[in-house]
Structure formats: structure tokens, C-alpha cells
Scaffold this motif. Structure first.
Motif, PDB file in Angstrom:
ATOM      1  N   ASN A  44       0.854  -1.180   0.000  1.00 42.06           N
ATOM      2  CA  ASN A  44       0.000   0.000   0.000  1.00 42.06           C
ATOM      3  C   ASN A  44       0.891   1.230   0.000  1.00 42.06           C
ATOM      4  OD1 ASN A  44       0.771   0.427   2.711  1.00 42.06           O
ATOM      5  ND2 ASN A  44      -1.045  -0.616   3.498  1.00 42.06           N
ATOM      6  N   GLN A  45       0.396   2.366   0.411  1.00 42.13           N
ATOM      7  CA  GLN A  45       1.189   3.583   0.339  1.00 42.13           C
ATOM      8  C   GLN A  45       2.294   3.650   1.384  1.00 42.13           C
ATOM      9  OE1 GLN A  45      -1.812   3.148   1.547  1.00 42.13           O
ATOM     10  NE2 GLN A  45      -2.594   4.895   2.726  1.00 42.13           N
ATOM     11  N   ASN A  46       2.261   2.738   2.394  1.00 41.70           N
ATOM     12  CA  ASN A  46       3.217   2.792   3.497  1.00 41.70           C
ATOM     13  C   ASN A  46       4.073   1.540   3.665  1.00 41.70           C
ATOM     14  OD1 ASN A  46       2.339   5.403   4.589  1.00 41.70           O
ATOM     15  ND2 ASN A  46       0.449   4.326   5.129  1.00 41.70           N
ATOM     16  N   ILE A  47       3.514   0.386   3.381  1.00 39.35           N
ATOM     17  CA  ILE A  47       4.200  -0.879   3.665  1.00 39.35           C
ATOM     18  C   ILE A  47       4.091  -1.830   2.483  1.00 39.35           C
ATOM     19  CG2 ILE A  47       3.550  -0.602   6.104  1.00 39.35           C
ATOM     20  CD1 ILE A  47       1.773  -3.167   5.679  1.00 39.35           C
ATOM     21  N   SER A  48       4.940  -2.847   2.496  1.00 42.09           N
ATOM     22  CA  SER A  48       4.867  -3.942   1.517  1.00 42.09           C
ATOM     23  C   SER A  48       5.014  -5.255   2.251  1.00 42.09           C
ATOM     24  CB  SER A  48       5.965  -3.801   0.462  1.00 42.09           C
ATOM     25  OG  SER A  48       5.922  -4.885  -0.456  1.00 42.09           O
ATOM     26  N   ASP A  66      -4.069  -4.921   4.109  1.00 39.39           N
ATOM     27  CA  ASP A  66      -4.179  -3.935   3.029  1.00 39.39           C
ATOM     28  C   ASP A  66      -4.190  -2.502   3.555  1.00 39.39           C
ATOM     29  OD1 ASP A  66      -4.267  -5.967   1.211  1.00 39.39           O
ATOM     30  OD2 ASP A  66      -6.360  -5.714   0.638  1.00 39.39           O
ATOM     31  N   ARG A  67      -4.692  -2.288   4.759  1.00 43.66           N
ATOM     32  CA  ARG A  67      -4.767  -0.910   5.275  1.00 43.66           C
ATOM     33  C   ARG A  67      -3.757  -0.639   6.399  1.00 43.66           C
ATOM     34  NH1 ARG A  67      -9.819  -3.247   7.097  1.00 43.66           N
ATOM     35  NH2 ARG A  67      -9.720  -3.626   9.351  1.00 43.66           N
ATOM     36  N   ALA A  68      -2.873  -1.609   6.699  1.00 43.35           N
ATOM     37  CA  ALA A  68      -1.869  -1.401   7.746  1.00 43.35           C
ATOM     38  C   ALA A  68      -0.910  -0.294   7.343  1.00 43.35           C
ATOM     39  CB  ALA A  68      -1.099  -2.706   7.993  1.00 43.35           C
ATOM     40  N   SER A  69      -0.481   0.503   8.334  1.00 48.27           N
ATOM     41  CA  SER A  69       0.402   1.627   8.032  1.00 48.27           C
ATOM     42  C   SER A  69       1.793   1.472   8.612  1.00 48.27           C
ATOM     43  CB  SER A  69      -0.218   2.933   8.548  1.00 48.27           C
ATOM     44  OG  SER A  69      -0.379   2.881   9.958  1.00 48.27           O
ATOM     45  N   ASP A  70       2.009   0.497   9.507  1.00 49.13           N
ATOM     46  CA  ASP A  70       3.328   0.311  10.104  1.00 49.13           C
ATOM     47  C   ASP A  70       3.445  -1.115  10.635  1.00 49.13           C
ATOM     48  OD1 ASP A  70       1.833   0.283  12.498  1.00 49.13           O
ATOM     49  OD2 ASP A  70       2.354   2.356  12.996  1.00 49.13           O
ATOM     50  N   TRP A  71       4.591  -1.402  11.272  1.00 48.54           N
ATOM     51  CA  TRP A  71       4.882  -2.753  11.768  1.00 48.54           C
ATOM     52  C   TRP A  71       3.858  -3.204  12.801  1.00 48.54           C
ATOM     53  CZ3 TRP A  71       7.047  -7.209  10.985  1.00 48.54           C
ATOM     54  CH2 TRP A  71       7.429  -8.035  12.041  1.00 48.54           C
ATOM     55  N   TYR A 125       8.160  -8.264   5.605  1.00 48.61           N
ATOM     56  CA  TYR A 125       7.602  -6.913   5.711  1.00 48.61           C
ATOM     57  C   TYR A 125       8.677  -5.877   5.427  1.00 48.61           C
ATOM     58  CZ  TYR A 125       6.143  -2.698   8.357  1.00 48.61           C
ATOM     59  OH  TYR A 125       5.842  -1.429   8.750  1.00 48.61           O
ATOM     60  N   ALA A 126       8.277  -4.746   4.841  1.00 52.17           N
ATOM     61  CA  ALA A 126       9.144  -3.578   4.705  1.00 52.17           C
ATOM     62  C   ALA A 126       8.253  -2.352   4.660  1.00 52.17           C
ATOM     63  CB  ALA A 126       9.998  -3.664   3.444  1.00 52.17           C
ATOM     64  N   ASP A 127       8.791  -1.205   5.084  1.00 54.38           N
ATOM     65  CA  ASP A 127       7.983   0.005   5.016  1.00 54.38           C
ATOM     66  C   ASP A 127       8.798   1.182   4.499  1.00 54.38           C
ATOM     67  OD1 ASP A 127       9.306   1.258   7.257  1.00 54.38           O
ATOM     68  OD2 ASP A 127       7.993   0.177   8.632  1.00 54.38           O
ATOM     69  N   THR A 128       8.093   2.250   4.169  1.00 48.15           N
ATOM     70  CA  THR A 128       8.731   3.419   3.573  1.00 48.15           C
ATOM     71  C   THR A 128       9.573   4.190   4.585  1.00 48.15           C
ATOM     72  OG1 THR A 128       6.709   4.693   3.983  1.00 48.15           O
ATOM     73  CG2 THR A 128       6.952   3.697   1.803  1.00 48.15           C
ATOM     74  N   GLU A 129       9.426   3.881   5.869  1.00 48.71           N
ATOM     75  CA  GLU A 129      10.256   4.493   6.899  1.00 48.71           C
ATOM     76  C   GLU A 129      11.604   3.798   7.035  1.00 48.71           C
ATOM     77  OE1 GLU A 129       9.482   7.328   8.659  1.00 48.71           O
ATOM     78  OE2 GLU A 129       7.847   7.403   7.196  1.00 48.71           O
ATOM     79  N   GLY A 130      11.767   2.654   6.358  1.00 48.46           N
ATOM     80  CA  GLY A 130      13.057   1.972   6.353  1.00 48.46           C
ATOM     81  C   GLY A 130      13.134   0.721   7.195  1.00 48.46           C
ATOM     82  N   HIS A 131      12.032   0.287   7.783  1.00 47.95           N
ATOM     83  CA  HIS A 131      12.040  -0.895   8.645  1.00 47.95           C
ATOM     84  C   HIS A 131      11.766  -2.161   7.835  1.00 47.95           C
ATOM     85  CE1 HIS A 131      12.137   1.726  12.102  1.00 47.95           C
ATOM     86  NE2 HIS A 131      11.068   2.373  11.646  1.00 47.95           N
ATOM     87  N   ILE A 132      12.317  -3.284   8.297  1.00 46.61           N
ATOM     88  CA  ILE A 132      12.027  -4.593   7.719  1.00 46.61           C
ATOM     89  C   ILE A 132      11.651  -5.550   8.847  1.00 46.61           C
ATOM     90  CG2 ILE A 132      13.614  -4.218   5.792  1.00 46.61           C
ATOM     91  CD1 ILE A 132      15.560  -6.188   7.124  1.00 46.61           C
ATOM     92  N   GLY A 133      10.938  -6.608   8.507  1.00 47.66           N
ATOM     93  CA  GLY A 133      10.538  -7.548   9.540  1.00 47.66           C
ATOM     94  C   GLY A 133      10.038  -8.858   8.981  1.00 47.66           C
ATOM     95  N   TYR A 134       9.824  -9.786   9.882  1.00 45.00           N
ATOM     96  CA  TYR A 134       9.269 -11.111   9.572  1.00 45.00           C
ATOM     97  C   TYR A 134       8.388 -11.539  10.733  1.00 45.00           C
ATOM     98  CZ  TYR A 134       8.839 -16.178   9.810  1.00 45.00           C
ATOM     99  OH  TYR A 134       8.322 -17.443   9.936  1.00 45.00           O
TER     100      TYR A 134
END
Length: 922
Positions: A384-388, A497-502, A521-530
Motif C-alpha cells: 500500500n502507500q506505506n508498507i509492503s 491492506d490498510r496497515a500503516s506500520d509494523w 515486511y518492509a515500510d517506507t520508513e526503512g524498517h524490515i521484519g518477519y
């Protein structure tokens, strides 16, 4: 029935070739259908009739029920981006647009998931419907809708169904899809209205094909008829944690708080609620063993005949996903890659789509783009606009088989007979008489064995001696599976689909109960996760789910489920990347629960890890194209192990020696034009056959794989007689390992034991036997030389891996079971592919049935969190399910060549790439 080729040479068709092929098929279709119409007295079918079902993509349409206008913008590949001003309008339009492109596929899927294929295709599907009704996917989906899903999810499902039904309104079958016109020759089937439950049930079908280790559970139990504990252990080696890293490498389980934390080492290391593989026996009595063997052998036959949803009946399916932090990328922001490995189908199981609110607000909450399933609202994988986010199958064990002791109208439980829970199901049959069945359930789940008259007969005849738990009518097999309980996975799709962060994403993941997936997981703020979500059972000591358990003992039943807070995860690990490719989630020494005894063995995941780490070690920065190139890596890990040994073997026969020399200097890359890859993979297949095939129980034969055995020298349709002959010889001969990365590990663990009994094989005609490892390798090299001589010719200069390793795309149902002329009209291929089994570019083949491609990277994507408009994607086929639409297979050539398409997301980028705009008006 095998598909026909698009070109007599078998080469990948070029643009002009595709146009000629499409025109030739269209002309043939019109001529044949016209002939049939003439014979039957019907009207002549024109080209305009064939194209009548193509979607309207320009202008405007009125859709009753919309609250405002919706724009549907399609790019040059027909991929739709939908713009609306309310959630309900967005999902209603999604339903309408997907029905335009793919309704026949949607209709087939819902009939499969509800056990109603016979209503469409007649008597031949009754057995499958009986089994699927026994599982009860449609019934459970209805319970989910009624009891567990949120009000907002129900609202979206209703809006989606309204959109599908708006498309169907006033249309006859021939107006919807060519396949309905063909079905009309044999029955009077009419498509019915879409319901919200139809969308939910598809997640059950997906969960079935990704169900984990049930096949291994059956196989291990069947092996006991011929193999001892040590031999079975040889064939199921321990996961190589020290060599192939688990997904979660840093984390701590706190036994006091029962939570999993992001750093440190486990304070609960070594504890476990599960036993060791193979400890969950049913009884040592000859009667119980006989009952188990006969029931499982019959069940295996039933499972092999089932239609698949997204996988190959649960065997060998995997996927790749990984994410790299911004400190190692060119953009300074994360990159995320995903390519799920699923059955090759036409159309592709995935549907690309963008769902955009013109302004994100409480009234309209979504701005997401990615891949979904035709028939299901929302986006399943994408951004979405914030996360993948991306997904791979976790492989955790969520199914257990139970051997039940049956007596009259009940089953044995802790020494007493308990009555079955029963329900009656009516199966309607197109052109035939309806059939009623009774489904019986124990506390462990439905009796799968009731779905085969032979299984019932065998169960009653099973020998029972005094050591058996009771005397009576015999045995049956029941299934305990998390997906047979109502869940909330549909809620999870919308929440992601509508989540904005971790934090939002983790909360959404807790709703994704079935099937359990590895989520990156990854976001536009630079964070990654599983994170690992899912409803994952716990078992009593001594039971680990590796073999069927005794249903008559309540101690063998599940003891509960792992709490969400206890499941492993990682967030911004210091190494700067996370890789998931179906390997172990976490080292068993660092975690108290047994998630499964049957992980993938980490061949792909470690190769991806090595590629990333090599780039980092060289001081380079990773680009979007680097991620794409990693997805296309063809390196064979088993070749790296075996080729040095194969080159040491003294070969007297000059023809075989010529083939051996192909391996000298080979870089282990399985390109389509590689002769060395062709020869090595044949050697590998013959090693498996000689070392293990004649030593495994005959019940482990892989049935159904003969469907993929197509003669490779033909220039037209494959010869059906050749296919049947090859199938018959293999089934009469021996079991054959499938050749996946478990077998890589089996062979690796036996390499130093040169005198192992596994390395023995008898003489066959003029071909030598073997008493040790090198002798068997030599024999495999000889057999491979003559196998490829028969398939590809004596001149090794003409050999190539792509001539063996071919992809045929078969249209659902009528492309595999329909009349020959329809198969020609609907199917496409072949494509000569690179890649192979357990490589990153996982164009999988099954050594039990030949070299043809049976599963593929069903899509590929690379998301650029620094600039979402610079993300890339590709689908296996195309947006359309209509055989002569320009977007039927317009992505396949690029997919086969490893290319990715531009993936527009912003309004400006979408507008710049728009070819057609359709306005849906209230």
C-alpha cells in the motif's frame, strides 16, 4: 490429455508467431464449432460470437448499487487500477472487473471448493465431490461468514458479490466465456449468483494445497512395511541448521512470560512439547499395522486424484521471499522480493490489480496494489502507500491423521464406543442422477476413508488380533486440520491492506490463521521484519505429528494452540536482511515448540542468503535489478556436490564418456540451452531411481505424474500412447523419489558411506550392477546417456536442458479433460525453461514423472520502498481468462525470459500508463 503446441518447432513463439497461432486457433474454432452446430441444428458460431465475452474496457457502464462513479484504468497489459470514493464502491467494482476477466475461473473454483464440480462437468467428478464434501470447505466457509468474520469484512464481501452479480445480470453462458458455450453441448448448466461465502471458501482450497507435512506423514507410515527405523531416518535426515540458516536467527523465548522477544538466546532451549520423528505409533500389533497400511495406501490413491487449487496436491511446493534493509540498497530504503511457487495454470492463479481510494479517509480506507485471487476481494500480496509484504508457505504441521477403530455406528475412544457425528450431503450431477452420501466424523475430524468403497472394504477386512485395542468392524482414517474450524483469514487480508506500520501489520497477521505463511515486511520508513502467523497446534509428549496417531487414545489429541505472542518474529535484524524460502523458521534448540518435523531443507534459502551476503561483502549496494537477477538464479546445489565425484569415475564407453565430458568446466547453471544441465539432471534422476526406487514400498509410487510425461521429439501434439506406456512401465516397476531438496540432503548424508546398502543396484541386461557408491554413479551415468539418446538424439551437440524441461500451460478443466479440439484452442506452449528443482528459479520438475515443468514461480515482484513507482512485477500468464483476448498469455514470454514489467502506483504514474478507461456509474 496433453496440450498441443503453438509452434511446430516447440520454440517460444515470437510476437508474429503468437498472432498467427491465435488466428489459426480462432479459425479452427469457428470451423469446428460451425460443423458441430450444423450437425446439431444449432446456429453457426462466428468470430464475433467467440469474442462476445471480452470485457468492455472503455466508455461507461451503469452499475446499480454504486454510490458514486468508479474509474477503471487498464494499462497495455490489461491490468486494472480501480479508483473509487468509498470502500463499498471499491470492492463492488473489483468484483465486477474480475468477473469481466475471469468469471469462468471463479465459477470453477467455487464449485471445487464446495464439492459441486459434478454440477458443471458430470459423473466423472462425483468421487472428487464426495471427498471435498467430506472435508466440508463450503460448510466451514459459511460458518466463518456467520460467526467469526468482522462486520466490515462481511460488508466488503457483500459489495464484491454485488459487483460480480451486476456483471452476470442478463448474460447467458456464451456471453460470459467460451467455456460455457462448450459446456452447453453436453449439459444445460447455467451460472448462478455469486455469494460472499464463495469468496471465503477459496482460502480453504489454498490452505489444503499448502497444508504442510500430511504427505510425509503418510509416506513414513507406508515405509514401515519394508524399511526399518534407521532406513526411514536415512530418508528423513535432520535439518542442517549449521549449514542452512533458519529464518529467525536472533530472538529469545521467555519461558516465564511465554512470549517471544526480538533479541538474545532462548532461555527455554532444549525443552519441547513434541516428541521425535516417528514416536507416535498406533500399536505394534500386526492387526493395527495391517489396518494402517491398507487405509493409508488407499487414501494416497484418493488424494492423488483430487483437483488442485494452487499446488501439486501438497507436494514439493515452495516459494521465495526476502527483504533487504536500506543500508545495503542503492535507494537507501528497503527492497522486498517475492515469487510464490505454485502449479502452472492457465489463467495464472494470481490476478494483478490496484485498489485506490481517491482520498484515503474513514469512508474509504484503501490504497493498495498487488496480487489477489479472482473471486476474492482485497490484495493478498503487494503493497500500500506505506508498507509492503510478501508470503511463503511456512510448512508448519497443522494436519494430523488418526487411525480410528470402528465398531458399528461408532468409534473407539478411551475404551468406550462413541457415536459418529453424521450429516447427509446431496451431490447433483449434470446429465445424471443425484447422489446422496453420509459424512461421518469422530472427535478427531471427518473419516476420509469413507470416501472410497475400497477403503471401507479393506478397513472391515483388516486383521485384528488380541493386541489390537478392540474387536469389531475394522479401521478408518480421520483428519484433524486447523482449516476445518472457522477462522479469520479473510479479516487479515483487509487488515494487511490498510496497515500503516509494523505494529498494524503484526496485529493483522494474528488474524491470518490458515494457511500459516511466512510473512516478510518492509515500510517506507526503512524498517524490515518477519512474522510467523497461524493457528498452530501443540501436542502431548510422545506425539509430534510425524506419523498417524491412534485415534482411540485421547492422549494423542492436540493439547491447544501456540499463542500469538509466542510465535517467532524478527524486526530490523542487525544483519540487514531476512530470507524465507520454506526453510526452518527457527533452530529447534532455541524454541520450545515443535512447529513441524518436515521443513524444506534450506537449499534455496541459503543460496539467496549467500547471494545477498556476497554483494554486501563486496561493498556493493543492491538494486531492484539485482533482486530480479537473484530470482533468476539457476545454480544447482546438488550438482555442486555430485559433479566433482562424477568426473572422477572411469568410463570405458566412449559415448558415455562424451556425455561425462559435458560436465567438465560446467558452472552448475541450469540454462535452457545447457547440454550439461540436461545430462546432469538425467544422471540425478537415475541415481535416485537406482539407489532408492527399487527399495521403497510400491505404495509410494507417485501416481498422476505421468500426465507430465510428454515425448520431447514430437513437433505436434504429444502422442497419448507414449504417455500411457511410460506411466505403465514406471508404476509396474518401482517407487521413484521426487528429487526435491530432501533428497539432496539424503544423498549428501550418505556420500561418505560409500558401502551403504542404498548404493547397491542389480545388473539389468547389459548394464552393470553396483555394490558401492561410485559403481552406482557409473551405472546412473550410463543409463542417463542412453535415456537422453532416446529422447534427444545421439548427437550431444544438439542436447539442451530446455528440450527436456518444458512448460505447457493448460486451461482449467476443458484444457485438460475436454475434447482434443478444445484443448488445442485453450492451451498454450511449450516454453523451454531454465531453472530446476530446488533452485532459486524454481521451475520444478518431479523425478517420478520426467523433466517437464510441474510448478513455477507463479509471479515475481520486487517492491522498491524508496519509490513505489519503480517497483516491478510480472504474472505467469495475463490478466484475462478469455482464450483469444490479447491479455490471455501476453506476459508469459517476458516471464519465461525473466523480465519484469513496470508497476505503477501513484495517480500520475497510473495515468501515464493507462491505455483504456472505463467509468462505472451509479
Amino acid at each position: 490429455m496433453p496440450p498441443n503446441t503453438t509452434a511446430s518447432t516447440g520454440q517460444q513463439p515470437g510476437k508474429s508467431g503468437r498472432k498467427k497461432g491465435r488466428k489459426a486457433r480462432l479459425l479452427l474454432l469457428v470451423l469446428v464449432l460451425g460443423l458441430i452446430a450444423g450437425v446439431t441444428g444449432g446456429a453457426y458460431w462466428s468470430i464475433s460470437t467467440v469474442r462476445a465475452s471480452f470485457p468492455q474496457t472503455e466508455g461507461s457502464l451503469t452499475l446499480a448499487g454504486l454510490s458514486g462513479p468508479v474509474d477503471v484504468k487498464r494499462d497495455g497489459y490489461g491490468i486494472p487500477q480501480v479508483y473509487a470514493s468509498s470502500d463499498e464502491d471499491l470492492f463492488m467494482a473489483q468484483g465486477y472487473v474480475q468477473a469481466q476477466d475471469r468469471f469462468y475461473e471463479m465459477d470453477v473454483r467455487r464449485h471445487m471448493t464446495s464439492g459441486r464440480l459434478s454440477e458443471m462437468f458430470g459423473q466423472g467428478q462425483v468421487d472428487n465431490d464426495e471427498f471435498l464434501r467430506t472435508l466440508g470447505w463450503g460448510r466451514i466457509a459459511q460458518e466463518e461468514y456467520d460467526k467469526t468474520l468482522s462486520a466490515s469484512t462481511k460488508k466488503y464481501l457483500q459489495a464484491y458479490a454485488k459487483g460480480v452479480n451486476a456483471y452476470l445480470d442478463g448474460k447467458e453462458g456464451k456471453d460470459i466465456s467460451l467455456e460455457y458455450a462448450a459446456l452447453g453441448f453436453t449439459n444445460d448448466y447455467k451460472p448462478e449468483q455469486w455469494t460472499p461465502v464463495d469468496s471465503i471458501a477459496w482460502l480453504k482450497a489454498m490452505a489444503w494445497d499448502l497444508r504442510g507435512n500430511m504427505q510425509d506423514e503418510i509416506d513414513r507410515a507406508l515405509m514401515t512395511s519394508r524399511l526399518g527405523p534407521k532406513e526411514i531416518a536415512d530418508l528423513y535426515p535432520q535439518y542442517p541448521y549449521s549449514r542452512n540458516k533458519a529464518i529467525v536467527q536472533a530472538g529469545r523465548y521467555d519461558a516465564t512470560t511465554k512470549t517471544f522477544g526480538p533479541a538474545g538466546s532462548s532461555s527455554a532451549a532444549g525443552s519441547s512439547t513434541g516428541g521425535t520423528a516417528g514416536t507416535a505409533g498406533t500399536s505394534s500389533s500386526s492387526g493395527t499395522a495391517a489396518g494402517l497400511q491398507s487405509q493409508l495406501a488407499g487414501l494416497q490413491n484418493v488424494l492423488d486424484d483430487l483437483p488442485t487449487a494452487v499446488g501439486v496436491n501438497g507436494n514439493g511446493i515452495g516459494s521465495n521471499s526476502w527483504v533487504v534493509a536500506g543500508k545495503y540498497t542503492i535507494t537507501g530504503k528497503p527492497l522486498l522480493a517475492n515469487d510464490p511457487h505454485l502449479s502452472a495454470s492457465l489463467p495464472s492463479v494470481w490476478y494483478q490489480m490496484g485498489l485506490h481510494c481517491r482520498a484515503v479517509s474513514s469512508k474509504c480506507q484503501y490504497d493498495a496494489s498487488g496480487y489477489t485471487f479472482a473471486g476474492m476481494p482485497g490484495v493478498v500480496i503487494g503493497h500500500n502507500q506505506n508498507i509492503s509484504w510478501g508470503m511463503t508457505n511456512s510448512g508448519v504441521d497443522v494436519t494430523d491423521l488418526y487411525l480410528e477403530k470402528l465398531s458399528g455406528d461408532g468409534y473407539l475412544s478411551d475404551g468406550r464406543t462413541v457415536p459418529f457425528k453424521t450429516r447427509e450431503e446431496t451431490i447433483k450431477v449434470a446429465g445424471g442422477t443425484a447422489k446422496k452420501i453420509v459424512v461421518r466424523e469422530t472427535d478427531n475430524g471427518p473419516l476420509l476413508s469413507d470416501r472410497s468403497s475400497e477403503l471401507v472394504k479393506v478397513g472391515k477386512k483388516a486383521t485384528v488380533d488380541t493386541a489390537a485395542p478392540d474387536r469389531g468392524d475394522g479401521y478408518g482414517i480421520s483428519l484433524r486440520w486447523t482449516a476445518l474450524d472457522p477462522g479469520t483469514s479473510m479479516d487479515a487480508v483487509f487488515a494487511m491492506d490498510r496497515a500503516s506500520d509494523w505494529s498494524d501489520f503484526r496485529k493483522a497477521a494474528t488474524l491470518f490463521d490458515v494457511p500459516s505463511q511466512n510473512l516478510v515486511y518492509a515500510d517506507t520508513e526503512g524498517h524490515i521484519g518477519y512474522t510467523l502467523p497461524g493457528k498452530i497446534p501443540t501436542r502431548a509428549k510422545g506425539y509430534d505429528g510425524s506419523v498417524p496417531a491412534p485415534g482411540w487414545d485421547s492422549k494423542s489429541r492436540w493439547t491447544g494452540y501456540i499463542d500469538d505472542d509466542e510465535l517467532p518474529y524478527e524486526y530490523d535484524p542487525s544483519r540487514g536482511y531476512i530470507v524465507t524460502a520454506n526453510q526452518a523458521v527457527i533452530d529447534k534448540a532455541k524454541y520450545p515448540y515443535t512447529l513441524t518435523t518436515d521443513w524444506g531443507y534450506g537449499t534455496r534459502s541459503q543460496r539467496i542468503t549467500d547471494l545477498i551476503q556476497s554483494k554486501i561483502d563486496d561493498g556493493g549496494k543492491i538494486s531492484t535489478d539485482d533482486m530480479r537477477q537473484m530470482q533468476l538464479d539457476n545454480s544447482s546445489e546438488i550438482a555442486k556436490l555430485l559433479v566433482p565425484q562424477l568426473l572422477k569415475i572411469d568410463i570405458e564407453d566412449q559415448d558415455v564418456r562424451d556425455a561425462q565430458e559435458l560436465l567438465e568446466g560446467w558452472d552448475y547453471t541450469q540454462d535452457a540451452d545447457s547440454a550439461a544441465a540436461a545430462y546432469f539432471n538425467s544422471v540425478w534422476r537415475n541415481i535416485l531411481k537406482l539407489a532408492f526406487g527399487n527399495k521403497l514400498p510400491k505404495e509410494l509410487r507417485v501416481k498422476g505424474q505421468c500426465l507430465w510425461v510428454d515425448p520431447v521429439n514430437t513437433t505436434g501434439p504429444a502422442d497419448q500412447t507414449d504417455k500411457v506406456r511410460e506411466c505403465g512401465e514406471r508404476d509396474a516397476d518401482q517407487a521413484q523419489p521426487d528429487g526435491g531438496d530432501r533428497w539432496f540432503e539424503v544423498v549428501r548424508s550418505l556420500m561418505d558411506d560409500r558401502k551403504s546398502d542404498w548404493w547397491t543396484t542389480p545388473r539389468s541386461g547389459t548394464r552393470p550392477g553396483a555394490t558401492d557408491r561410485d559403481g552406482l554413479f557409473k551405472r546412473a551415468m550410463i543409463d542417463a546417456r542412453w535415456e537422453l539418446t532416446a529422447k534427444l538424439g545421439k548427437d550431444i551437440d544438439t542436447w539442451s536442458w530446455g528440450r527436456l524441461h518444458r512448460l505447457f500451460l493448460k486451461n482449467q478443466t476443458l484444457g485438460t479433460e475436454g475434447p482434443g479440439f478444445l484443448q488445442y484452442v485453450l492451451n498454450r506452449g511449450p516454453w523451454k525453461l531454465s531453472g530446476g528443482e530446488a533452485t532459486v528459479n524454481a521451475t520444478g520438475w518431479n523425478a517420478a514423472g520426467g523433466y517437464g515443468v510441474v510448478w513455477v514461480p507463479s509471479m515475481r515482484m520486487v517492491v522498491n520502498l524508496g519509490d513505489l513507482d519503480k517497483s516491478k512485477w510480472i504474472n505467469l500468464t495475463g490478466a484475462s481468462g478469455h482464450a483469444y483476448n490479447a491479455h490471455y498469455t501476453d506476459q508469459t514470454d517476458k516471464w519465461a525470459d525473466g523480465e519484469l514489467l513496470d508497476w505503477s502506483f501513484s495517480k500520475k504514474s497510473v495515468d501515464d500508463g493507462t491505455s483504456d478507461t472505463l467509468v462505472l456509474k451509479p
